[in-house]
Design an enzyme around this catalytic site. Structure first.
Site, short mmCIF file in Angstrom:
data_model
loop_
_atom_site.label_atom_id
_atom_site.label_comp_id
_atom_site.label_asym_id
_atom_site.label_seq_id
_atom_site.Cartn_x
_atom_site.Cartn_y
_atom_site.Cartn_z
N CYS A 175 0.80 -1.22 0.00
CA CYS A 175 0.00 0.00 0.00
C CYS A 175 0.84 1.28 0.00
O CYS A 175 0.31 2.37 -0.17
CB CYS A 175 -0.92 0.00 1.20
SG CYS A 175 -1.90 -1.51 1.37
N HIS A 213 -2.77 8.01 6.14
CA HIS A 213 -3.02 6.73 5.47
C HIS A 213 -4.45 6.30 5.77
O HIS A 213 -5.16 5.86 4.87
CB HIS A 213 -2.00 5.69 5.94
CG HIS A 213 -2.07 4.40 5.20
ND1 HIS A 213 -1.98 4.32 3.83
CD2 HIS A 213 -2.25 3.13 5.64
CE1 HIS A 213 -2.08 3.06 3.45
NE2 HIS A 213 -2.26 2.31 4.53
N GLU A 264 -1.28 4.87 13.58
CA GLU A 264 -0.88 6.05 12.82
C GLU A 264 -1.04 7.32 13.64
O GLU A 264 -0.14 8.17 13.66
CB GLU A 264 -1.68 6.17 11.52
CG GLU A 264 -1.27 7.39 10.71
CD GLU A 264 -1.93 7.49 9.36
OE1 GLU A 264 -1.48 8.34 8.55
OE2 GLU A 264 -2.89 6.74 9.09
N LYS A 324 -9.41 8.31 2.05
CA LYS A 324 -9.89 6.95 1.78
C LYS A 324 -11.34 6.79 2.23
O LYS A 324 -12.00 5.84 1.82
CB LYS A 324 -9.00 5.92 2.47
CG LYS A 324 -7.63 5.75 1.83
CD LYS A 324 -6.85 4.62 2.50
CE LYS A 324 -5.46 4.45 1.89
NZ LYS A 324 -4.55 5.55 2.25
N HIS A 340 -9.64 2.35 -0.59
CA HIS A 340 -8.19 2.12 -0.60
C HIS A 340 -7.76 1.65 -1.99
O HIS A 340 -8.04 0.52 -2.40
CB HIS A 340 -7.83 1.08 0.45
CG HIS A 340 -6.37 1.03 0.79
ND1 HIS A 340 -5.39 1.55 -0.04
CD2 HIS A 340 -5.72 0.51 1.87
CE1 HIS A 340 -4.21 1.35 0.51
NE2 HIS A 340 -4.39 0.74 1.67
N PHE A 354 0.99 -3.57 4.15
CA PHE A 354 1.34 -4.93 4.53
C PHE A 354 2.81 -5.18 4.25
O PHE A 354 3.38 -4.64 3.30
CB PHE A 354 0.50 -5.94 3.74
CG PHE A 354 -0.97 -5.95 4.08
CD1 PHE A 354 -1.43 -5.46 5.29
CD2 PHE A 354 -1.90 -6.46 3.18
CE1 PHE A 354 -2.78 -5.47 5.61
CE2 PHE A 354 -3.25 -6.48 3.49
CZ PHE A 354 -3.69 -6.00 4.70
#
Length: 419
Positions: free
Chosen positions: A170, A311, A322, A343, A348, A406
């Site tokens: 990502c 994010h 985060e 998002k 996403h 990830f």
């Protein structure tokens, strides 16, 4: 202190996008600032899936902009990337079919993707299983690779600098921007087109990610409410397709050819958690380091940041870690600076997410408007300014954009208004 003052400044001269919110950078921005959701119900082929929502592209509009061969040979993710890339160079004043006032030996194209063009690989496997080896497309090995978009456009435009794929889950798009910045900053290129593209809204990819319990599964009947970063009712992220492109240039190149630019890419940080295959570090240690590196690289103090595009995936682990990382890096300023997750509207877009979100930072600086976090009905972190529901007028001269993925990938970039 910024150690790169005597090196090349990197400016943004072109934007392009194909997103669940629109075909085009400005159409997408208009939808984001209006607080519209691009999340929809998926077709009937997903009826037996636990997750039946996603961010889809208006493929009829995409098809109308492509040639017959492109529609037949390129995967959807590559088609989106090609269109976004073409829009970015056109917006920068570079016209296909005419000589470009840029040294094509020093024009680089980076194609960023997390999942890659999986659709064409799935089709190849099905053809092999059902009809045998001779049924497999000879183009699978070319257009089924992460560099499909960059290689395709390099041939189309005759660019002779590097063209290559970038993959970091990502964080792919943000890593592409950072590495592109370094190429220009240190004199290896005059221009770098960074294209993030993805189409992981496929039955196989949706099933795999849903089985990981990473996708929102509680709003199948209300798709527009499903992506809800930082809200207590969140249950996972929403998978989306699409692409975004940003053309970076050295300031000398842009000035020489008379190109307009309003933003400078000044800082980049990239780290690895070395913690877990899917979960972020619980204290956000890698995210802290990426943000701190980006700010130091830009020579920007924490309290100078005017906006953060988080994010903000809408997963419990990411949102908490985060904000903890932002709190650590920015200190008291973390509770004052506007932070939003776009998002909540785009879903996403995986490898394209970092590019489209950096694009939003450029547009926010240009227009003096920060986009909202929609669906923030019951904030779990009330001490932060998460710009709930509605866009807000803010004078943004410095923005920070985060991407985490990830595999422990963390990347952050700093963008500043051009003086």
């Amino acid at each position: 202190m910024n150690t790169h003052r005597n090196e090349h400044r990197v400016v943004v001269t072109g934007l392009g996008a194909v997103t669940p919110l629109g075909v085009g950078a400005e159409e997408t921005w208009e939808a984001v600032t209006a607080g519209r959701s691009g999340i929809r119900a998926l077709p009937d082929e997903y009826a037996d899936h636990t997750v039946r929502i996603g961010g889809l592209i208006d493929d009829a509009r995409v098809d109308a902009l492509l040639g017959h061969t492109e529609r037949r040979r390129l995967s959807r993710s590559s088609q989106y990337g090609v269109l976004a890339g073409r829009e970015a160079v056109s917006a920068a004043g570079l016209k296909p079919g005419e000589p470009w006032p840029i040294d094509l030996d020093r024009f680089v194209i980076l194609s960023a993707s997390g999942y890659g063009p999986t659709e064409i690989l799935h089709e190849g496997t099905r053809a092999l299983d059902t009809r045998g080896p001779r049924a497999v497309s000879p183009y699978l090995s070319i257009f089924g690779a992460t560099d499909a978009v960059s290689s395709y456009l390099s041939v189309e435009w005759g660019t002779r600098g590097a063209n290559q794929g970038v993959s970091a889950a990502c964080a792919s798009g943000t890593v592409g921007l950072g590495e592109g910045m370094r190429l220009i900053r240190h004199g290896y290129a005059d221009a770098v087109l960074v294209i993030g593209s993805e189409d992981a809204v496929t039955p196989q990819d949706m099933a795999s990610t849903a089985n990981m319990r990473a996708l929102a599964s509680t709003f199948n009947d209300q798709p527009h409410r499903a992506s809800r970063p930082f809200d207590r009712g969140r249950s996972g992220f929403v998978m989306s397709a699409g692409a975004a492109a940003i053309l970076l240039e050295s300031e000398e190149s842009a000035r020489t050819r008379g190109a307009d630019y309003s933003a400078v890419l000044t800082g980049y940080g990239v780290t690895s958690d070395a913690h877990h295959a899917t979960a972020p570090h619980p204290e956000g240690l890698g995210a802290r380091r990426a943000m701190a590196q980006a700010l130091a690289d830009a020579g920007v103090e924490a309290d100078a940041v005017d906006y953060i595009n988080a994010h903000g995936t809408s997963t419990r682990y990411n949102d908490e870690s985060e904000l903890a990382a932002i709190d650590h890096v920015l200190g008291e300023h973390a509770r004052r600076v506007p932070i939003s997750s776009t998002k909540s509207m785009t879903g996403h877009m995986i490898g394209a997410a970092g590019v489209v979100e950096a694009m939003f930072c450029v547009q926010a600086m240009r227009d003096g408007t920060v986009p909202p976090t929609i669906n923030l009905d019951d904030p779990e972190f009330p001490g932060f300014d998460l710009v709930p529901h509605h866009a807000r007028a803010v004078d943004v001269s410095t923005a920070l954009s985060n991407s985490f993925g990830f595999g422990g990938h963390n990347a952050s970039v700093v963008l500043e208004r051009a003086a």
